[in-house]
Motif scaffolding. Structure first.
Motif, PDB file in Angstrom:
ATOM      1  N   ARG A 176      -6.618  55.216  90.551  1.00 21.75           N
ATOM      2  CA  ARG A 176      -6.187  56.641  91.186  1.00 21.75           C
ATOM      3  C   ARG A 176      -4.866  58.347  90.604  1.00 21.75           C
ATOM      4  N   CYS A 227     -11.018  57.516  98.452  1.00 27.75           N
ATOM      5  CA  CYS A 227     -11.539  57.979  97.175  1.00 27.75           C
ATOM      6  C   CYS A 227     -12.910  58.098  96.770  1.00 27.75           C
ATOM      7  N   CYS A 263     -11.219  56.841  90.312  1.00 31.81           N
ATOM      8  CA  CYS A 263     -11.700  56.467  91.577  1.00 31.81           C
ATOM      9  C   CYS A 263     -12.173  55.432  91.400  1.00 31.81           C
TER      10      CYS A 263
END
Length: 334
Positions: A29, A61, A34
């Motif tokens: 991330r 995300c 993501c």
């Protein structure tokens, strides 16, 4: 007797694996990946459901990726899990999750699918490869923005496929028509002019061709027999003229005598082939011609007139001696 014992993995080992996947997800991330991070966070949450941090990262995300419908589901799952948790570190998370759920309400896309036509009870709708609960037909459902594929199977040969594109905050209604079943009827086969012949016609044609071939061989053999007779008679006449009593003949006549004997042998061979060829060929040709002729409606039987009898194919084959040899006589009317 063997004793099999199942031993559960210790909680500290599961927690350790979950922490490893959680750390991997945080790293991905941080790198802006993501989509990959969500997979790592899901594995961490599956191994250790009490770790709500993985679930929160999944929701955040999905929101960053614009998957607002999925993010709302994850935020609501986090709210429910936080209310059930006794961990002090998760205190107040249910309020954050509920706020995020409401914040995304205006951004999520909504889809309503209707079916039209017969056979709805047997129809099955898949959205992006996943079956939709029939109870949700005609009900507004939340979906992520972007392309989607609707596939309707109804028992027909080909499914009904529809592609749609949803945008943020859009409300889309789609109606899928179920095609009517096509009645299958058998149509009589109509023979086209100049088309392929059926099997009986092909058989009749083959018989006629075989008959013509046999008669051609027989006719050629008959001609050969006649020519051989003429050659034999010529040789015999030459010998009789030079040596009438066949005593003390000039040795030069040996070649003439040999030619006559050869001609006599050919007379017998050609004559036999002519008889067999014509005898086999004519019946084949006649039978093939009769089989290929179109059938006419049956009429009451009546005595055949002389004219009708004379119209039937007639064949005459004979062999007779001529001048010390044999000759084939062939005649007929078709």
């Amino acid at each position: 007797m063997a004793l099999v014992t199942t031993v559960a993995a210790p909680s500290w080992a599961i927690d350790s694996d979950a922490q490893a996947f959680f750390a991997q997800g945080r790293q991905l991330r941080g790198e802006g990946r993501c989509t990959d991070a969500i997979l790592a966070f899901r594995r961490a949450f599956d191994l250790y459901p009490q770790g709500l941090g993985a679930l929160r990262n999944i929701a955040e995300c999905e929101e960053e990726l614009g998957q607002f419908a999925s993010a709302r589901v994850s935020w609501w799952s986090l709210r429910r899990a936080a209310l059930q948790s006794n961990e002090p570190k998760y205190e107040g998370w249910e309020t954050d999750a509920e706020s995020a759920y409401k914040r995304l309400e205006s951004k999520v896309a909504r889809l309503t699918v209707h079916l039209k036509g017969e056979g709805q009870a047997q129809a099955e709708l898949n959205i992006d490869g996943r079956p939709l609960d029939p109870r949700l037909l005609g009900v507004e459902i939340e979906r992520d923005v972007g392309p989607h594929q609707l596939t309707l199977t109804y028992g027909g040969a080909a499914p009904v496929v529809r592609h749609i594109e949803l945008t943020a905050g859009e409300r889309e209604a789609v109606t899928l028509d179920i095609p009517r079943p096509v009645a299958v009827t058998q149509t009589p086969t109509v023979k086209k002019p100049g088309g392929d012949e059926d099997e009986p016609a092909k058989g009749s044609k083959a018989m006629r061709i075989a008959g013509i071939a046999a008669m051609s061989v027989g006719g050629a053999s008959a001609v050969g027999a006649v020519v051989s007779v003429l050659l034999r008679n010529a040789a015999l006449g030459e010998i009789e003229e030079t040596c009438p009593d066949y005593q003390g003949c000039n040795p030069s006549l040996e070649s003439t005598e040999s030619r006559g004997r050869t001609a006599a042998t050919l007379v017998n061979v050609f004559g036999a082939v002519a008889i067999v060829g014509v005898g086999v060929g004519v019946p084949l040709f006649v039978l093939g011609s009769r089989s290929s002729s179109p059938s006419a409606p049956s009429a009451p039987s009546s005595p055949k007139s002389p004219k009708a009898a004379s119209s039937l194919p007639q064949l005459r084959v004979g062999v007779g001696p001529i001048g010390g040899g044999w000759a084939a006589q062939i005649g007929g009317k078709f």
